[in-house]
Design an enzyme around this catalytic site. Structure first.
Site, PDB file in Angstrom:
ATOM      1  CG  HIS A   1      -2.063  -0.951   1.083  1.00  0.00           C
ATOM      2  ND1 HIS A   1      -3.099  -1.011   1.988  1.00  0.00           N
ATOM      3  CD2 HIS A   1      -2.348  -1.894   0.150  1.00  0.00           C
ATOM      4  CE1 HIS A   1      -3.968  -1.942   1.622  1.00  0.00           C
ATOM      5  NE2 HIS A   1      -3.522  -2.490   0.510  1.00  0.00           N
TER       6      HIS A   1
ATOM      7  CD  GLU B   1      -2.229   4.218   2.957  1.00  0.00           C
ATOM      8  OE1 GLU B   1      -3.425   4.315   3.266  1.00  0.00           O
ATOM      9  OE2 GLU B   1      -1.799   3.422   2.091  1.00  0.00           O
TER      10      GLU B   1
ATOM     11  CB  SER C   1     -12.229   0.944 -39.612  1.00  0.00           C
ATOM     12  OG  SER C   1     -11.488  -0.198 -39.175  1.00  0.00           O
TER      13      SER C   1
ATOM     14  CD1 TRP D   1      -3.707   3.460 -40.173  1.00  0.00           C
ATOM     15  CD2 TRP D   1      -4.825   2.816 -38.354  1.00  0.00           C
ATOM     16  NE1 TRP D   1      -3.103   2.322 -39.702  1.00  0.00           N
ATOM     17  CE2 TRP D   1      -3.768   1.917 -38.585  1.00  0.00           C
ATOM     18  CE3 TRP D   1      -5.667   2.612 -37.265  1.00  0.00           C
ATOM     19  CZ2 TRP D   1      -3.532   0.807 -37.768  1.00  0.00           C
ATOM     20  CZ3 TRP D   1      -5.427   1.530 -36.442  1.00  0.00           C
ATOM     21  CH2 TRP D   1      -4.380   0.640 -36.696  1.00  0.00           C
TER      22      TRP D   1
ATOM     23  NE  ARG E   1      -5.803  -0.111 -27.161  1.00  0.00           N
ATOM     24  CZ  ARG E   1      -5.463  -0.686 -28.298  1.00  0.00           C
ATOM     25  NH1 ARG E   1      -4.251  -1.237 -28.427  1.00  0.00           N
ATOM     26  NH2 ARG E   1      -6.308  -0.712 -29.314  1.00  0.00           N
TER      27      ARG E   1
ATOM     28  CG  ASP F   1     -11.110  -4.004 -36.845  1.00  0.00           C
ATOM     29  OD1 ASP F   1     -11.452  -3.968 -38.038  1.00  0.00           O
ATOM     30  OD2 ASP F   1     -11.558  -3.227 -35.978  1.00  0.00           O
TER      31      ASP F   1
ATOM     32  CG  LEU G   1      -7.742  -5.727 -28.497  1.00  0.00           C
ATOM     33  CD1 LEU G   1      -8.840  -6.539 -27.828  1.00  0.00           C
ATOM     34  CD2 LEU G   1      -8.288  -4.376 -28.937  1.00  0.00           C
TER      35      LEU G   1
ATOM     36  CD  GLU H   1      -9.426   0.367 -27.957  1.00  0.00           C
ATOM     37  OE1 GLU H   1      -9.098  -0.008 -29.099  1.00  0.00           O
ATOM     38  OE2 GLU H   1      -8.628   0.895 -27.165  1.00  0.00           O
TER      39      GLU H   1
END
Length: 392
Positions: free
Chosen positions: A50, A52, A168, A170, A184, A200, A204, A323
């Site tokens: 953590h 802290e 698509s 670009w 991302r 596509d 990713l 996406e």
């Protein structure tokens, strides 16, 4: 120096761990003595250690009489390690300044009480709104039992995501695409539907220098086993955690792919205002106009709300970036599962025969529309990125 100044430093530290600490929140912490920062820390990868504890270790033995600034209420329950409140009390810290209260039922003000009972001065609410926005994913999981869901859309001026042939690449510029890779890295997971997978064949991942190891978990909604070992996602599943979301057992599983089985919806989502006599025709048109197919895609066979809930309970996702294409976005919108729209808009125009980023919603009046409020606008040399948050 003001409390806001020091808390802003802690918030910048917290942002460094976004996307790498789920299911825990991203927390930043600094320790100040005589106006100087003597220790700082932020949540480690996977949620430990953590912030802290890291800050206290960095400050070494100089903490007696110092002030701690932390973006989220310190934990007070025993888990993998001793609670942060115990470490703070032992350190001799005189004052703790907290931005936001931890919504986890195991904390929820108990951390503040533990510190106060030990004689430590506590101040809460400094830059609270900024801290809650930073950890919107964590807060959403506690309130709605699902992740915070943002949809990233690369679109033309006229709201199209592909030509009528499906091309698509670009729509947006390289600068904008590089920004998306950085985006991302701040999310726990990224999701597409099987249509985007087939059209596509994406990776990713985060492919910018120094971000290669920050790629989010990859999720594919695919109840028809369209993912094959030849796809880029399957070929890299040994390097990036990948899940297929389906509504039934998969007979032939792909190596290194995880499978999450969710419920099948009992009914087809119904528009807010509809005529029962032409609903079937309207439903089929919705899918067709979303630019994918005249038949309902796999999205219609996976219960999206059950899926979103299991993302939290079974995978530990707090922040989800979508996406996908028009079908997935339309269905998420119908189920009120979009918290933020991130629209990357280029100066191109494709025309009415191109694919829109959202399909028909059955809305007859402006008063019935889904509404989003403008949150931020980022300008690039050729494109504009618009962020819109859902109005509750």
């Amino acid at each position: 120096m003001t409390d806001d100044y020091f808390m802003s430093i802690a918030l910048k530290l917290a942002e460094k761990s976004l996307g790498s600490v789920a299911p825990n929140p991203a927390v930043g912490c600094i320790i100040v003595k005589d106006g100087m920062v003597i220790g700082e820390g932020y949540t480690g990868i996977g949620g430990r250690p953590h912030a802290e504890v890291v800050a206290l270790q960095n400050a070494q033995d100089l903490t007696h009489g110092a002030t701690m600034y932390v973006t989220l209420e310190p934990c007070c329950h025993f888990g993998v390690t001793e609670p942060c409140t115990a470490e703070i009390i032992k350190s001799g810290i005189r004052k703790v300044v907290i931005a936001a209260i931890d919504p986890d039922n195991r904390v929820l003000g108990r951390g503040i009480k533990a510190l106060a009972d030990a004689g430590i001065e506590v101040e809460q609410g400094i830059m609270q709104e900024e801290a809650e926005k930073l950890n919107v994913g964590f807060f959403t999981t506690k309130k709605l039992h699902r992740p915070f869901i943002a949809c990233k859309i690369a679109t033309t001026l006229d709201g199209k995501i592909a030509t009528f042939t499906g091309d698509s690449k670009w729509i947006t510029s390289e600068d904008t695409r590089n920004w998306v890779h950085k985006l991302r890295a701040k999310y726990d997971a990224i999701m597409i539907g099987s249509s985007t997978l087939i059209n596509d064949d994406p990776l990713l991942t985060c492919r910018l220098p120094e971000l290669e190891d920050r790629s989010p978990i990859r999720l594919i909604i695919d109840s028809q086993a369209k993912l094959q070992k030849e796809h880029n996602i399957a070929k890299t599943a040994d390097k990036v955690i990948t899940w297929v979301i389906t509504n039934k057992e998969v007979e032939r599983k792909i190596k290194d792919i995880n499978y999450l089985i969710v419920n099948t919806p009992l009914v087809i989502p119904v528009p807010r205002h509809w005529d029962p006599e032409n609903f079937k025709q309207l439903h089929n048109e919705n899918w067709s106009r979303a630019g994918m197919t005249s038949e309902p895609d796999v999205i219609g066979k996976v219960c999206l709300k059950d899926m979103a809930s299991k993302f939290v309970s079974e995978i530990g996702i707090t922040r989800l970036l979508v996406e996908g294409g028009g079908v997935l976005i339309t269905e998420l919108l119908k189920h009120n599962l979009i918290d933020r729209l991130i629209i990357c808009r280029s100066g191109k125009i494709l025309g009415n025969d191109a694919t829109p980023f959202v399909g028909d919603l059955g809305i007859q009046s402006i008063n019935e529309c889904y509404q989003f409020k403008k949150a931020e606008i980022i300008e690039f040399s050729e494109d504009v990125v618009e962020m819109w948050d859902r109005l509750l």
